[in-house]
Design an enzyme around this catalytic site. Structure first.
Site, PDB file in Angstrom:
ATOM      1  N   LYS A  94      44.722  57.586  58.436  1.00  0.00           N
ATOM      2  CA  LYS A  94      44.859  56.803  59.745  1.00  0.00           C
ATOM      3  C   LYS A  94      45.246  55.610  60.067  1.00  0.00           C
ATOM      4  O   LYS A  94      46.227  55.490  60.814  1.00  0.00           O
ATOM      5  CB  LYS A  94      42.998  56.192  60.266  1.00  0.00           C
ATOM      6  CG  LYS A  94      43.029  55.627  61.750  1.00  0.00           C
ATOM      7  CD  LYS A  94      41.911  54.699  62.031  1.00  0.00           C
ATOM      8  CE  LYS A  94      41.285  53.437  61.691  1.00  0.00           C
ATOM      9  NZ  LYS A  94      41.622  52.806  61.712  1.00  0.00           N
ATOM     10  N   ASN A  95      45.607  54.467  58.696  1.00  0.00           N
ATOM     11  CA  ASN A  95      46.094  53.855  59.325  1.00  0.00           C
ATOM     12  C   ASN A  95      47.553  53.783  58.841  1.00  0.00           C
ATOM     13  O   ASN A  95      48.739  53.314  59.465  1.00  0.00           O
ATOM     14  CB  ASN A  95      45.513  52.083  58.657  1.00  0.00           C
ATOM     15  CG  ASN A  95      44.595  51.567  59.190  1.00  0.00           C
ATOM     16  OD1 ASN A  95      44.150  52.195  60.077  1.00  0.00           O
ATOM     17  ND2 ASN A  95      43.954  51.207  58.059  1.00  0.00           N
ATOM     18  N   CYS A 121      39.131  45.938  66.683  1.00  0.00           N
ATOM     19  CA  CYS A 121      38.065  45.773  66.092  1.00  0.00           C
ATOM     20  C   CYS A 121      37.624  44.144  66.340  1.00  0.00           C
ATOM     21  O   CYS A 121      37.949  43.481  66.528  1.00  0.00           O
ATOM     22  CB  CYS A 121      37.858  46.156  64.913  1.00  0.00           C
ATOM     23  SG  CYS A 121      37.379  47.957  64.048  1.00  0.00           S
ATOM     24  N   ARG A 153      41.994  37.649  64.213  1.00  0.00           N
ATOM     25  CA  ARG A 153      43.027  39.458  64.196  1.00  0.00           C
ATOM     26  C   ARG A 153      44.277  38.496  65.641  1.00  0.00           C
ATOM     27  O   ARG A 153      44.677  39.559  66.159  1.00  0.00           O
ATOM     28  CB  ARG A 153      42.550  40.376  64.639  1.00  0.00           C
ATOM     29  CG  ARG A 153      41.052  40.138  63.468  1.00  0.00           C
ATOM     30  CD  ARG A 153      41.532  42.514  63.787  1.00  0.00           C
ATOM     31  NE  ARG A 153      41.827  42.659  62.653  1.00  0.00           N
ATOM     32  CZ  ARG A 153      41.888  44.223  62.721  1.00  0.00           C
ATOM     33  NH1 ARG A 153      40.904  44.392  63.060  1.00  0.00           N
ATOM     34  NH2 ARG A 153      42.232  44.866  61.778  1.00  0.00           N
ATOM     35  N   ASP A 188      38.289  46.714  53.956  1.00  0.00           N
ATOM     36  CA  ASP A 188      37.450  47.950  54.626  1.00  0.00           C
ATOM     37  C   ASP A 188      36.747  49.243  54.300  1.00  0.00           C
ATOM     38  O   ASP A 188      36.387  49.728  54.618  1.00  0.00           O
ATOM     39  CB  ASP A 188      39.732  49.092  55.074  1.00  0.00           C
ATOM     40  CG  ASP A 188      39.988  48.553  56.468  1.00  0.00           C
ATOM     41  OD1 ASP A 188      39.408  47.791  56.991  1.00  0.00           O
ATOM     42  OD2 ASP A 188      40.570  49.109  57.174  1.00  0.00           O
ATOM     43  N   ARG A 223      36.558  56.523  65.859  1.00  0.00           N
ATOM     44  CA  ARG A 223      38.004  56.236  65.528  1.00  0.00           C
ATOM     45  C   ARG A 223      38.269  56.079  63.930  1.00  0.00           C
ATOM     46  O   ARG A 223      40.001  56.436  64.191  1.00  0.00           O
ATOM     47  CB  ARG A 223      38.787  54.724  65.387  1.00  0.00           C
ATOM     48  CG  ARG A 223      37.775  54.424  67.119  1.00  0.00           C
ATOM     49  CD  ARG A 223      37.740  52.435  68.018  1.00  0.00           C
ATOM     50  NE  ARG A 223      39.181  52.562  66.690  1.00  0.00           N
ATOM     51  CZ  ARG A 223      39.647  50.894  66.059  1.00  0.00           C
ATOM     52  NH1 ARG A 223      38.095  50.357  65.798  1.00  0.00           N
ATOM     53  NH2 ARG A 223      40.093  50.332  65.590  1.00  0.00           N
TER      54      ARG A 223
HETATM   55  C1  UD1 Z   1      45.142  46.479  58.939  1.00  0.00           C
HETATM   56  C2  UD1 Z   1      44.409  47.574  58.967  1.00  0.00           C
HETATM   57  C3  UD1 Z   1      43.258  46.886  59.407  1.00  0.00           C
HETATM   58  C4  UD1 Z   1      43.059  46.502  57.750  1.00  0.00           C
HETATM   59  C5  UD1 Z   1      43.896  45.323  57.515  1.00  0.00           C
HETATM   60  C6  UD1 Z   1      43.802  44.860  56.220  1.00  0.00           C
HETATM   61  C7  UD1 Z   1      45.550  49.057  60.745  1.00  0.00           C
HETATM   62  C8  UD1 Z   1      45.564  49.579  61.955  1.00  0.00           C
HETATM   63  N1  UD1 Z   1      45.055  48.184  60.723  1.00  0.00           N
HETATM   64  O1  UD1 Z   1      45.149  45.584  59.502  1.00  0.00           O
HETATM   65  O2  UD1 Z   1      42.631  48.695  59.488  1.00  0.00           O
HETATM   66  O3  UD1 Z   1      41.320  45.825  57.851  1.00  0.00           O
HETATM   67  O4  UD1 Z   1      44.963  45.280  57.615  1.00  0.00           O
HETATM   68  O5  UD1 Z   1      43.915  46.255  55.199  1.00  0.00           O
HETATM   69  O6  UD1 Z   1      46.241  49.235  59.652  1.00  0.00           O
HETATM   70  N2  UD1 Z   1      46.615  37.556  60.853  1.00  0.00           N
HETATM   71  C9  UD1 Z   1      47.155  36.675  61.457  1.00  0.00           C
HETATM   72  N3  UD1 Z   1      49.263  37.317  62.689  1.00  0.00           N
HETATM   73  C10 UD1 Z   1      49.334  37.766  62.000  1.00  0.00           C
HETATM   74  C11 UD1 Z   1      48.808  38.764  61.912  1.00  0.00           C
HETATM   75  C12 UD1 Z   1      47.592  38.579  61.233  1.00  0.00           C
HETATM   76  O7  UD1 Z   1      46.965  35.234  61.334  1.00  0.00           O
HETATM   77  O8  UD1 Z   1      49.619  38.297  63.172  1.00  0.00           O
HETATM   78  C13 UD1 Z   1      45.445  37.746  60.030  1.00  0.00           C
HETATM   79  C14 UD1 Z   1      44.536  38.603  60.429  1.00  0.00           C
HETATM   80  O9  UD1 Z   1      43.790  37.803  61.533  1.00  0.00           O
HETATM   81  C15 UD1 Z   1      43.908  38.400  58.594  1.00  0.00           C
HETATM   82  C16 UD1 Z   1      44.987  38.974  57.775  1.00  0.00           C
HETATM   83  O10 UD1 Z   1      46.023  37.892  58.450  1.00  0.00           O
HETATM   84  O11 UD1 Z   1      43.095  38.220  58.731  1.00  0.00           O
HETATM   85  C17 UD1 Z   1      45.496  40.373  57.387  1.00  0.00           C
HETATM   86  O12 UD1 Z   1      45.786  41.049  58.795  1.00  0.00           O
HETATM   87  P1  UD1 Z   1      46.643  42.289  57.955  1.00  0.00           P
HETATM   88  O13 UD1 Z   1      47.201  42.447  56.947  1.00  0.00           O
HETATM   89  O14 UD1 Z   1      47.852  41.601  59.711  1.00  0.00           O
HETATM   90  O15 UD1 Z   1      45.147  42.752  59.340  1.00  0.00           O
HETATM   91  P2  UD1 Z   1      46.027  44.574  60.333  1.00  0.00           P
HETATM   92  O16 UD1 Z   1      47.634  44.542  60.086  1.00  0.00           O
HETATM   93  O17 UD1 Z   1      45.434  44.054  61.750  1.00  0.00           O
END
Ligand code: UD1
Length: 423
Positions: free
Chosen positions: A22-23, A118, A123, A309, A401
């Protein structure tokens, strides 16, 4: 709304096919926006998040055709009509922010609503935005939308240094950098298999990328990208989830399409818990032959560490382990919402901030429980497989999802599980 009813039914045996990730698919789909030529994805999973991304791309004027029962997505962004991603679609799924980088890189401007997603913590998307700024973009947050504008002549290469690892921000920046003028270096980049998969697809489209899978990715911008056909990498989270099914209720299950390198840290923890994992020509064979599993401590980390995850599902296993396990969640705050539900099933769990202490109990008991997010919902199904009596999981739309045919796949290995309309 539907419910899933699971009844503990002893050991499992057989094979479970694992779908495309999915991701990975959710970041490969927006890559179509980078090119006028068609992008075709095979091995796509059939999930509601994929349908949401389809709707989002179509709202921009992209053509998206779902072929072979949804496993092939044929896309074209030849005639895009809009560079604005509306709140009504974006609020349904956080990954919608991934259209921002491609739109900005190809058209020089874009407006994307701030996402929802979620309920597992704040986030934010600040790292995505900082990366575009490092490539010369001007950004403004207005009316709940990010308004992004590239400098005259388009985005330019730059040094993007992420203060911490973000999967989404790395993906967005990587896509944008493919069409930027000059060289972009992404430092402290995410190393997830989904990033490597995206890089390989972009390379097929003509992008010049080096270092994917390491924490420093270098992108030499090109003027245009072409079309490609790409097979979506195996879903390591679906894989890990189904590996836990025989671990929890005993038996032997072969997960088709799985490999250890997608989940090395997770496999080490299973080994420490007393579960055997063996690579076969077709996938991974997982077996639990003895009595109770042993307690293990788990800390979630970016790849190659233990994936956040899989934390909820691992907790379901450790609820009935011999001894006490400590689970530390380092990626998302507020990602223990499954704990109170598992406690309703008889688990002994203490949550303090980002740490959960799980004291193994002899057995769990079926109960009515509620899914609170995608991974939490499947952890309750896993717990139900091992519990005495009937577990009724409500709000299963979260599950749709991220897991296709969950009932069929678990039934196929002997689980007693059904999906019914809520009374
Ligand atoms: C992606 C995955 C999600 C998975 C996560 C960690 C998708 C669609 N989603 O989420 O399922 O749980 O990776 O493997 O691929 N953060 C910030 N600022 C930002 C971006 C992130 O503070 O601009 C923080 C987030 O709140 C979190 C951490 O960074 O604490 C990691 O997030 P990130 O790796 O970006 O996760 P996602 O890309 O949202």
């Amino acid at each position: 709304m539907d419910q899933i009813i699971v009844t503990g039914n002893g050991p499992l045996s057989g094979q479970i096919p694992i779908a495309g990730a999915k991701n990975a698919c959710l970041t490969l789909m927006p890559a179509t926006l980078l090119s006028e030529e068609p992008l075709t994805l095979t091995n796509a999973p059939r999930l509601s998040d994929i349908r949401t991304m389809t709707t989002l791309l179509q709202s921009l004027g992209a053509e998206v055709q779902s072929l072979q029962d949804g496993q092939v997505l044929a896309m074209s962004s030849h005639d895009l009509t809009s560079t604005r991603a509306e709140y009504d679609i974006v609020r349904k799924m956080r990954a919608s922010i991934l259209v921002l980088g491609p739109l900005l890189a190809r058209f020089g401007h874009a407006e994307v609503s701030l996402p929802g997603g979620c309920a597992i913590g704040a986030r934010p998307v600040d790292l995505h935005l900082k990366a575009f700024e490092a490539m010369g973009a001007e950004l403004e947050l207005r009316d709940g939308y990010v308004h992004a504008k590239a400098p005259v002549g388009g985005l330019r290469g730059g040094i993007v240094e992420f203060p911490f690892v973000s999967v989404g921000a790395t993906e967005n920046a990587l896509m944008a950098a493919t069409l930027a003028k000059g060289t972009t270096v992404l430092m402290n980049a995410a190393r997830e298999p989904e990033i490597v998969d995206l890089a390989q697809c972009l390379q097929k489209m003509g992008a010049q990328i080096d270092g994917e899978g390491t924490s420093e990715i270098t992108v030499q911008g090109v003027d245009r990208l072409g079309g490609a056909t790409h097979r979506v990498v195996t879903d390591r989270i679906e894989l890990g989830t189904y590996m836990l099914a025989p671990a929890i209720c005993g038996g032997e299950v072969e997960c088709l399409g799985g490999t250890i390198n997608l989940l090395a840290a997770f496999c080490e923890k299973l080994d420490a818990a007393g579960i055997s994992v063996e690579e076969t020509p077709n996938g991974l064979k997982v077996a639990r032959k003895g009595g109770r599993v042993s307690a293990v401590d788990v800390t979630t980390e970016p790849f190659p560490g233990f994936p956040t995850d899989l934390q909820a599902q691992m907790m379901a296993l450790l609820c009935t382990a011999e001894g006490t396990s400590v689970l530390e969640e380092k990626i998302f705050e507020n990602r223990f919402m499954h704990a109170p539900e598992l406690i309703r099933m008889g688990a002994s769990i203490d949550v303090h901030g980002g740490t959960a202490t799980v004291k193994g109990v002899d057995h769990l008991k079926g109960a009515p429980v509620m899914a609170t997010d995608l991974r939490a919902s499947v952890s309750l199904i896993l717990a139900g497989l091992a519990a005495e009596g009937e577990t009724v999981v409500s709000r299963v739309y979260h599950l749709d999802r991220g897991y296709e045919h969950v009932v069929r796949k678990l039934e196929g290995v002997g689980a007693k599980i059904e999906r019914v309309k809520e009374q």
